[in-house]
Design a protein around this motif. Structure first.
Motif, PDB file in Angstrom:
ATOM      1  N   PRO A  77      41.452  29.185  35.675  1.00 50.39           N
ATOM      2  CA  PRO A  77      42.175  28.018  36.232  1.00 50.39           C
ATOM      3  C   PRO A  77      43.696  28.138  36.130  1.00 50.39           C
ATOM      4  N   THR A  78      44.188  28.908  35.147  1.00 48.66           N
ATOM      5  CA  THR A  78      45.647  29.080  35.012  1.00 48.66           C
ATOM      6  C   THR A  78      46.125  30.350  35.726  1.00 48.66           C
ATOM      7  N   ALA A  79      45.206  31.094  36.335  1.00 52.26           N
ATOM      8  CA  ALA A  79      45.498  32.326  37.099  1.00 52.26           C
ATOM      9  C   ALA A  79      46.185  33.406  36.260  1.00 52.26           C
ATOM     10  N   ASP A  80      45.972  33.360  34.917  1.00 47.06           N
ATOM     11  CA  ASP A  80      46.556  34.406  34.069  1.00 47.06           C
ATOM     12  C   ASP A  80      45.569  35.550  33.837  1.00 47.06           C
ATOM     13  N   ARG A  81      44.271  35.302  34.149  1.00 51.06           N
ATOM     14  CA  ARG A  81      43.230  36.325  33.976  1.00 51.06           C
ATOM     15  C   ARG A  81      42.231  36.206  35.123  1.00 51.06           C
ATOM     16  N   PHE A  82      41.449  37.265  35.305  1.00 53.59           N
ATOM     17  CA  PHE A  82      40.348  37.141  36.273  1.00 53.59           C
ATOM     18  C   PHE A  82      39.098  37.830  35.739  1.00 53.59           C
ATOM     19  N   LEU A  83      37.963  37.325  36.226  1.00 54.11           N
ATOM     20  CA  LEU A  83      36.648  37.831  35.835  1.00 54.11           C
ATOM     21  C   LEU A  83      36.170  38.786  36.925  1.00 54.11           C
ATOM     22  N   THR A 125      24.668  39.471  39.227  1.00 48.29           N
ATOM     23  CA  THR A 125      24.689  39.156  40.660  1.00 48.29           C
ATOM     24  C   THR A 125      25.908  38.323  41.036  1.00 48.29           C
ATOM     25  N   CYS A 126      26.372  37.476  40.101  1.00 48.67           N
ATOM     26  CA  CYS A 126      27.485  36.585  40.423  1.00 48.67           C
ATOM     27  C   CYS A 126      28.130  36.091  39.129  1.00 48.67           C
ATOM     28  N   GLY A 127      29.326  35.551  39.254  1.00 50.49           N
ATOM     29  CA  GLY A 127      30.018  34.985  38.097  1.00 50.49           C
ATOM     30  C   GLY A 127      31.159  34.097  38.567  1.00 50.49           C
ATOM     31  N   GLU A 128      31.470  33.067  37.794  1.00 50.76           N
ATOM     32  CA  GLU A 128      32.575  32.178  38.177  1.00 50.76           C
ATOM     33  C   GLU A 128      33.232  31.587  36.939  1.00 50.76           C
ATOM     34  N   TRP A 129      34.562  31.532  36.969  1.00 44.67           N
ATOM     35  CA  TRP A 129      35.312  30.939  35.875  1.00 44.67           C
ATOM     36  C   TRP A 129      35.197  29.424  35.949  1.00 44.67           C
ATOM     37  N   HIS A 130      35.169  28.773  34.790  1.00 42.96           N
ATOM     38  CA  HIS A 130      35.130  27.301  34.733  1.00 42.96           C
ATOM     39  C   HIS A 130      36.375  26.746  35.440  1.00 42.96           C
ATOM     40  N   ARG A 180      33.420  21.009  40.962  1.00 45.30           N
ATOM     41  CA  ARG A 180      34.885  20.966  40.872  1.00 45.30           C
ATOM     42  C   ARG A 180      35.396  20.572  39.490  1.00 45.30           C
ATOM     43  N   ASP A 181      34.608  19.747  38.755  1.00 43.55           N
ATOM     44  CA  ASP A 181      35.042  19.291  37.419  1.00 43.55           C
ATOM     45  C   ASP A 181      34.428  20.128  36.295  1.00 43.55           C
ATOM     46  N   GLY A 182      33.555  21.062  36.627  1.00 44.82           N
ATOM     47  CA  GLY A 182      32.914  21.883  35.601  1.00 44.82           C
ATOM     48  C   GLY A 182      31.873  21.125  34.801  1.00 44.82           C
ATOM     49  N   SER A 225      31.379  20.938  47.260  1.00 42.57           N
ATOM     50  CA  SER A 225      32.508  20.403  48.030  1.00 42.57           C
ATOM     51  C   SER A 225      33.549  19.852  47.066  1.00 42.57           C
ATOM     52  N   MET A 226      34.761  19.580  47.588  1.00 41.08           N
ATOM     53  CA  MET A 226      35.869  19.095  46.745  1.00 41.08           C
ATOM     54  C   MET A 226      35.491  17.792  46.028  1.00 41.08           C
ATOM     55  N   ASP A 227      34.754  16.915  46.725  1.00 41.09           N
ATOM     56  CA  ASP A 227      34.386  15.627  46.091  1.00 41.09           C
ATOM     57  C   ASP A 227      33.124  15.752  45.236  1.00 41.09           C
ATOM     58  N   GLY A 228      32.479  16.934  45.236  1.00 42.35           N
ATOM     59  CA  GLY A 228      31.315  17.161  44.377  1.00 42.35           C
ATOM     60  C   GLY A 228      30.038  16.530  44.867  1.00 42.35           C
TER      61      GLY A 228
END
Length: 454
Positions: A77-83, A125-130, A180-182, A225-228
């Motif tokens: 979320p802070t764009a200082d690292r990536f997975l 198969t997949c991964g996503e940062w909180h 969107r809110d984790g 979606s953005m509104d979840g």
């Protein structure tokens, strides 16, 4: 114009090249300044709009896991690292500049219950940062589980989630996503179901929402979606469930290439279609909210690129920054000093002892050492050498010619030379003759050869 009503930036296009095979993973950071793409050529390339000129070259290339295709990339979320998620069982974390920060542990494949393993036991198969917490990530795997990890502890996961299945077994989880809110996790399961878990105190593996038979084939992507309120899903079965922007694959017999299709969310109506590649499928796509630019990856076995669609009137920064920056022209005064290379190990002192085989080969090539011995000469000689008939050495020959060495045996008859001693032997016999004097028969010598011939 319909496309303008939806503010779709389609007027211009650039392609970020560099990969040699299909580009399978894409992530644009939240500020829109950096793009990271991953490919089936096992490499990850990093592009920076601020640092690039119109040549559009990547500033860094990585190979996260040797021999494993790159499947997903996700920024923190802070764009200082990536997975980075590859076909191996271990996800990796990199910092913003592409330096490795760590690799998550692999589990023990001989433990039957996945809850007791420390990590995934087969390919991811997949991964996503909180989306909100910078220390939490989510991964899914072919081993049939989803796992939540703390990026500060690479040794073990925080939570193992096993999907609900009709019968016991291991069915791969093909994709995963945070809302969107984790607060919620969605997983696309190999049996065609979509399962959603709410993160709350004491939650377990039982899903809160279980949509059975949502697709008839593998689910390739999920997005909230953005509104979840809406979950978008994409599948290999050719259907689009509540989708807004998707890429299409190239059909075998079809004349159309890979497309980007835009749908109205409320009516699920096709709004716009954009041709990205005439021969390759579109694999990943993203619409960046800040830049208002669309990223789509495509490629095949021999090439791979990330297409960036933008409109100078609707888009901001990103591709617009680097396209305007032409590469510097070369000057005739340009000079590059060639570095002096010191290689101490090339000195004879540091060299390894040559092997016997090499020594033999070297000797065979040496004209002196491999010289064939000279055959003996029979005639008087040539080239400073004298024939063997008159003595093999020059000094011997000269001494003989001068009469200093006399070799009488060469002129003598061998028979006569032996008979010379016959009279002495008869007159003055030594040890053996007297012992046999009584019994010895009279010696008869053969006559000379010349007499026989007559």
């Amino acid at each position: 114009d319909d496309s303008n009503r939806y503010r779709i930036p389609l007027s211009n296009e650039i392609v970020l090249k560099g990969h040699t095979k299909v580009v399978s993973a894409l992530a644009v950071d939240h500020t829109g300044s950096r793009v990271v793409s991953g490919s089936y050529d096992y490499s990850v390339r990093m592009y920076d709009f601020q640092g690039m000129n119109s040549k559009l070259q990547s500033f860094r290339q990585l190979e996260p896991s040797e021999g494993h295709q790159v499947r997903t990339i996700s920024w923190s979320p802070t764009a200082d690292r990536f997975l980075c998620v590859t076909g191996s069982a271990q996800a990796k974390i990199y910092d913003r500049d592409g330096l490795t920060l760590g690799e998550f542990v692999k589990g023990d494949m001989y433990i039957r219950d996945l809850k007791n393993t420390k990590g995934h036991i087969s390919g991811l198969t997949c991964g996503e940062w909180h989306p909100r917490t910078k220390d939490t990530i989510l991964t899914s795997s072919e081993d049939g589980s989803l796992r939540i990890w703390d990026v500060n502890d690479f040794k073990t996961q925080k939570q193992v989630i096993k999907p609900k299945l009709a019968r016991p077994g291991r069915i791969p989880v093909t994709t995963c996503a945070w809302d969107r809110d984790g607060k919620r996790i969605a997983g696309g399961i190999g049996d065609g179901s979509i399962q959603i878990w709410n993160l709350k105190p004491g939650w377990g593996s039982r899903p809160d929402i279980h949509v059975q038979n949502s697709h008839s084939d593998d689910i390739t992507a999920l997005k909230f979606s953005m509104d979840g309120r809406i979950l978008l899903s994409r599948s290999l079965d050719g259907s689009l469930k509540q989708l807004f922007l998707t890429g299409t694959s190239v059909e075998r017999e079809s004349t159309t290439g890979g497309l980007l299709c835009f749908f109205d969310r409320a009516k699920l109506q096709l709004v716009s279609k954009v041709g990205i590649s005439p021969t390759c499928s579109v694999v990943q796509c993203a619409w960046h909210p800040k830049l208002n630019q669309i990223f789509a990856t495509a490629g095949d076995k021999s090439q791979g690129g990330t297409h960036v669609l933008y409109d100078p009137t609707l888009s901001e920064k990103g591709a617009l920054v680097c396209v305007a920056r032409a590469p510097r022209k070369k000057s005739i005064d340009d000079f590059e000093a060639k570095p002096v290379i010191h290689n101490p190990h090339a000195l004879p002192l540091f060299r390894d002892q040559p092997s016997r085989k090499r020594e033999r080969e070297k000797t065979l090539k040496d004209p002196l050492k491999s010289h064939k011995p000279e055959l003996p000469m029979t005639g008087p000689g040539f080239g400073g050498r004298v024939g063997a008939s008159k003595g093999s050495l020059l000094t011997q020959y000269l001494m003989k010619q001068g009469g200093m060495i006399k070799e009488t045996w060469m002129e003598e008859d061998p028979r006569e030379a032996i008979l010379k001693f016959a009279d002495v032997a008869a007159k003055d016999p030594k040890y053996i003759a007297p012992a046999y004097a009584q019994t010895q028969p009279e010696t008869v010598f053969a006559k000379s050869d010349s007499e026989d011939e007559e």
